[in-house]
Design an enzyme around this catalytic site. Structure first.
Site, PDB file in Angstrom:
ATOM      1  N   LYS A   1       2.750  -7.110 -19.333  1.00 61.97           N
ATOM      2  CA  LYS A   1       2.853  -7.706 -17.988  1.00 61.97           C
ATOM      3  C   LYS A   1       1.737  -8.725 -17.770  1.00 61.97           C
ATOM      4  CE  LYS A   1       4.369  -8.526 -13.923  1.00 61.97           C
ATOM      5  NZ  LYS A   1       5.528  -9.446 -13.846  1.00 61.97           N
TER       6      LYS A   1
ATOM      7  N   ARG B   1       3.570   1.823  -7.255  1.00 63.86           N
ATOM      8  CA  ARG B   1       3.638   0.637  -6.385  1.00 63.86           C
ATOM      9  C   ARG B   1       2.525  -0.360  -6.691  1.00 63.86           C
ATOM     10  NH1 ARG B   1       6.324   2.231  -1.344  1.00 63.86           N
ATOM     11  NH2 ARG B   1       5.037   0.812  -0.156  1.00 63.86           N
TER      12      ARG B   1
ATOM     13  N   HIS C   1      19.630 -36.809 -27.019  1.00 64.82           N
ATOM     14  CA  HIS C   1      18.553 -37.103 -27.984  1.00 64.82           C
ATOM     15  C   HIS C   1      18.417 -36.003 -29.024  1.00 64.82           C
ATOM     16  CE1 HIS C   1      17.414 -40.553 -25.581  1.00 64.82           C
ATOM     17  NE2 HIS C   1      17.547 -39.785 -24.508  1.00 64.82           N
TER      18      HIS C   1
ATOM     19  N   TRP D   1      -3.151  -1.900  -1.760  1.00 64.06           N
ATOM     20  CA  TRP D   1      -2.854  -3.142  -2.477  1.00 64.06           C
ATOM     21  C   TRP D   1      -3.424  -4.235  -1.576  1.00 64.06           C
ATOM     22  CZ3 TRP D   1      -0.916  -5.271  -6.849  1.00 64.06           C
ATOM     23  CH2 TRP D   1      -0.459  -6.580  -6.786  1.00 64.06           C
TER      24      TRP D   1
ATOM     25  N   LYS E   1      13.732 -16.313 -18.740  1.00 64.41           N
ATOM     26  CA  LYS E   1      14.197 -15.000 -18.260  1.00 64.41           C
ATOM     27  C   LYS E   1      15.159 -14.373 -19.271  1.00 64.41           C
ATOM     28  CE  LYS E   1      11.778 -14.020 -15.883  1.00 64.41           C
ATOM     29  NZ  LYS E   1      10.759 -15.003 -15.804  1.00 64.41           N
TER      30      LYS E   1
ATOM     31  N   GLU F   1      12.927 -21.947 -16.600  1.00 63.49           N
ATOM     32  CA  GLU F   1      12.692 -20.569 -16.132  1.00 63.49           C
ATOM     33  C   GLU F   1      13.902 -19.688 -16.429  1.00 63.49           C
ATOM     34  OE1 GLU F   1      10.296 -18.870 -15.435  1.00 63.49           O
ATOM     35  OE2 GLU F   1      11.087 -17.143 -14.364  1.00 63.49           O
TER      36      GLU F   1
ATOM     37  N   ASN G   1      -0.215   0.170   6.066  1.00 63.54           N
ATOM     38  CA  ASN G   1       0.449  -0.678   5.078  1.00 63.54           C
ATOM     39  C   ASN G   1       1.063  -1.824   5.861  1.00 63.54           C
ATOM     40  OD1 ASN G   1       1.766  -1.851   2.934  1.00 63.54           O
ATOM     41  ND2 ASN G   1       3.540  -0.476   3.057  1.00 63.54           N
ATOM     42  N   GLY G   2       0.666  -3.067   5.553  1.00 61.35           N
ATOM     43  CA  GLY G   2       1.248  -4.213   6.254  1.00 61.35           C
ATOM     44  C   GLY G   2       0.212  -5.304   6.419  1.00 61.35           C
TER      45      GLY G   2
ATOM     46  N   GLU H   1      13.444 -13.465 -22.806  1.00 60.61           N
ATOM     47  CA  GLU H   1      12.400 -12.413 -22.863  1.00 60.61           C
ATOM     48  C   GLU H   1      12.946 -11.021 -22.563  1.00 60.61           C
ATOM     49  OE1 GLU H   1       9.169 -12.486 -20.076  1.00 60.61           O
ATOM     50  OE2 GLU H   1      10.351 -13.473 -18.553  1.00 60.61           O
TER      51      GLU H   1
ATOM     52  N   CYS I   1       0.844  -1.196   0.000  1.00 63.31           N
ATOM     53  CA  CYS I   1       0.000   0.000   0.000  1.00 63.31           C
ATOM     54  C   CYS I   1       0.880   1.248   0.000  1.00 63.31           C
ATOM     55  CB  CYS I   1      -0.866  -0.007   1.257  1.00 63.31           C
ATOM     56  SG  CYS I   1      -1.854  -1.481   1.385  1.00 63.31           S
TER      57      CYS I   1
HETATM   58  C1  AGP Z   1       7.222 -14.251 -17.210  1.00 62.10           C
HETATM   59  O1  AGP Z   1       8.448 -13.571 -16.986  1.00 62.10           O
HETATM   60  C2  AGP Z   1       6.417 -13.617 -18.315  1.00 62.10           C
HETATM   61  N1  AGP Z   1       6.212 -12.245 -18.076  1.00 62.10           N
HETATM   62  C3  AGP Z   1       5.157 -14.401 -18.657  1.00 62.10           C
HETATM   63  O2  AGP Z   1       5.584 -15.663 -19.095  1.00 62.10           O
HETATM   64  C4  AGP Z   1       4.136 -14.611 -17.520  1.00 62.10           C
HETATM   65  O3  AGP Z   1       4.665 -15.491 -16.557  1.00 62.10           O
HETATM   66  C5  AGP Z   1       2.876 -15.244 -18.133  1.00 62.10           C
HETATM   67  O4  AGP Z   1       2.326 -14.345 -19.066  1.00 62.10           O
HETATM   68  C6  AGP Z   1       1.814 -15.615 -17.084  1.00 62.10           C
HETATM   69  O5  AGP Z   1       1.365 -14.463 -16.451  1.00 62.10           O
HETATM   70  P1  AGP Z   1       0.492 -14.618 -15.100  1.00 62.10           P
HETATM   71  O6  AGP Z   1       1.370 -15.290 -14.094  1.00 62.10           O
HETATM   72  O7  AGP Z   1       0.129 -13.224 -14.709  1.00 62.10           O
HETATM   73  O8  AGP Z   1      -0.702 -15.469 -15.431  1.00 62.10           O
END
Ligand code: AGP
Length: 613
Positions: free
Chosen positions: A608, A27, A509, A73, A490, A486, A99-100, A493, A2
């Site tokens: 996002k 935030r 393989h 939040w 990272k 993962e 906030n907390g 992307e 928050c």
């Molecule tokens: C992860 O770094 C990406 N931004 C993307 O793969 C993300 O994880 C995916 O779009 C799922 O989003 P969500 O967790 O909000 O559902």
């Protein structure tokens, strides 16, 4: 997290408060409110954005030279106007912003209800202001002492500011575990969650310490006491950072800030949900489904991207710790495949945003086929969170960087607690092992901190060496296979370098044909169970002149001999390695992307939250 803003001084408070809320919008939040004191305490609040609040109240009497304001939040209670802050005390003579997370709020609320109090919201914050007024009235103490006595009963984290109708020249602030900073101007004071709403008015600030209370009176010196009533001298500092830098807490990018928040965010995902003393894990949001999870025919985890990777760690966790049959599905595939489902299946959707279209659609399909649907989300009150039968919030705080980091480790932490809780329920984990595992899980935030402190220099060296590579391979076995995926995601992307994650044994393989002196290969080689196999995989790559970057357990020697670069992480239980091993891979992707001049927080072509199909 928050956002908090407070003002007392000669100027009209409202413009300063609203400007402060705009400064804190970065935030992330779901509702906003303001309380002004001019004769009476007047609270104005709305769900939605700060602009919505401004539009809604512009014809109100917004005069007053003392006030508090808040962006929420949500952690307890849905995002709506009732749960928005500020909250009134029963008499409406006090108002509070917070906030907390108050972990024992339900116990405190029950006691207050038994004493006849009525609550408007489902927040922990409203409980606190009721407790403060109850103490002030019944124990006949002044406001400062009532705040001290109330906070002595609180378990959890708080940053609060209170105004009182009976004290028009007084603001009271207090903190523990959540940030709070006081700006000292000419005959005026500013309070905020961080310095961004303050820096344009004054550079003189005091950062409150845990369990300190600030007594801020008009035309008087700032006074600080502890909740045990010990006087403290305010330590006045001079702000050096500019506004933009402040929004990222001094980090150059939100992503690096969020990588470094992980000791706290992983701790927050466990906060109030695990008792080492009693050997209990209690995920409140799914408490009614523990038996169903323990007797489930199958758990199906659905998600996208990083959330799908967290789900893959979940598959290993549920099979290993609770011996539950578990499958992980890309939500986008699951939704169009007409899967075979029954009421004995439990579908768990993982989503940071809680708004991913494919994940929501897959959940709707699962529900239509009679499965129980649970959620693991980071955004309280998000569409997926509201659609599921029950779930657990990750409490990682807003994740601004498009590349998910702290949300991933928080998701894996929740899945780990679920698997441990079900395993304990089913008896697949004996009591001593269970206690051993809980103790090790509780040490993970400190181990993340250790990795962040010790590995960045080595990561920078590796990043500088490989930043111009065109391809990367990431290899891992068992629990570390999802980590390899993962790590590759990272990198690709945010740096736009092509990167693939593979189960290490898959090399022979096909992918081993790719190996040459131009190919950096990141190997997560911490496994106990299949360590020797991973060592052989490394030697296969080495024999073909591949460049080896290994993530190993502290003190490792064998892998070190065959590696070009080694990053060490602390020893931990095998099922907890994914949380630790991912951290250096996040840092590696980040630093390579920065060295390549990429837009780390908003990579090209990405959003996002993918709310479209
Ligand atoms: C992860 O770094 C990406 N931004 C993307 O793969 C993300 O994880 C995916 O779009 C799922 O989003 P969500 O967790 O909000 O559902």
């Amino acid at each position: 997290m928050c956002g908090i803003v407070g003002y007392i001084g000669p100027r009209q408070a409202y413009p300063i408060l609203i400007n402060g809320l705009h400064r804190l919008e970065y935030r992330g939040y779901d509702s906003a409110g303001v309380a002004l004191l001019n004769g009476n305490v007047r609270v104005f609040k709305r769900q939605g954005k700060v602009n919505d609040l401004e539009d809604a109240i512009k014809s109100e009497d917004l005069t007053g030279n003392i006030g508090i304001a808040h962006t929420r939040w949500a952690t307890h209670g849905e995002p709506n106007i009732t749960n928005a802050h500020p909250h009134y005390s029963p008499s409406e003579k006090l108002a509070i912003i917070h906030n907390g997370i108050i972990e024992n709020y339900s116990t405190l609320k029950e006691e207050l209800i038994n004493r006849g109090y009525i609550f408007q919201s489902t927040t922990d914050t409203e409980v606190l202001i009721h407790l403060i007024e109850d103490i002030m009235v019944n124990e006949k103490v002044d406001l400062v002492e009532a705040v001290q006595l109330a906070l002595s009963q609180v378990i959890g984290a708080y940053a609060i500011v209170i105004i009182s109708k009976d004290h028009p020249d007084l603001l009271i602030a207090a903190k523990k575990g959540s940030p709070l900073v006081i700006g000292i101007g000419e005959d005026e004071f500013f309070i905020a969650s961080d310095a961004t709403p303050i820096v344009e008015y004054t550079k003189k600030v005091v950062y409150l310490e845990d369990e300190e209370i600030a007594i801020i009176e008009r035309n008087k010196e700032l006074k600080i006491k502890t909740i045990k009533n010990k006087d403290k001298n305010p330590y006045i500092q001079k702000l050096e950072l500019n506004l933009t830098a402040l929004e990222k807490s001094g980090y150059p990018h939100f992503m690096l800030k969020e990588i470094n928040e992980q000791p706290n965010s992983v701790h927050d995902s466990m906060r109030g949900r695990m008792s080492l003393k009693n050997g209990i894990i209690s995920l409140g949001g799914i408490i009614d489904y523990v038996q169903k999870l323990a007797s489930a025919n199958r758990i199906i985890i659905i998600g996208c991207g990083t959330s799908w990777h967290a789900g893959l760690v979940g598959e290993y966790l549920f099979e290993d710790l609770s011996r539950t049959n578990c499958e992980v599905e890309y939500a986008s595939e699951f939704r169009y495949r007409n899967p075979v489902l029954s009421e004995n299946d439990i579908v768990i959707a993982i989503s940071q945003s809680g708004e991913t279209a494919d994940t929501l659609a897959a959940l709707q399909l699962a529900k239509s086929k009679g499965a129980t649907i649970l959620g693991i989300c980071n955004v309280v009150g998000s569409t997926i969170a509201r659609f599921t039968d029950a779930g657990s919030y990750t409490h990682a705080g807003p994740e601004i960087g498009v590349a998910s980091t702290k949300a991933f480790t928080a998701q894996v932490t929740i899945l780990t607690m679920m698997a441990l809780m079900i395993g304990h329920q089913k008896g697949t984990i004996n009591k001593s092992k269970y206690i051993q595992y809980l103790n090790e899980l509780s040490r993970i935030p400190d181990k993340i901190k250790e990795i962040l402190e010790k590995t960045e220099e080595k990561v920078l060296e590796i990043a500088a060496h490989f930043k111009d590579s065109h391809n990367f391979l990431y290899l891992g076995r068992g629990y570390n296979y999802p980590v390899a995926l993962e790590g590759a995601l990272k990198l690709k992307e945010i740096s736009y370098i092509h990167a693939e994650g593979y189960p290490a044994a898959e090399m022979k393989h096909g992918p081993i044909a790719l190996i040459d002196e131009e190919m950096p290969v990141v190997v997560i080689a911490t496994n106990r169970g299949t360590y020797d196999k991973v060592v052989s995989n490394i030697q296969e790559v080495k024999a073909r002149k591949g460049k080896i970057i290994s993530i190993v357990t502290e003190g490792d020697t064998m892998v070190r001999e065959s590696s070009d670069y080694v990053i060490e992480i602390p020893e931990t239980e095998e099922f907890l390695v994914p949380i630790l091993a991912t951290i250096p891979l996040q840092l590696l992707a980040y630093h390579i992307a920065v060295m390549r001049g990429c837009n780390v927080d908003q990579p090209r072509n990405l959003a996002k939250s993918v709310t479209v199909e």
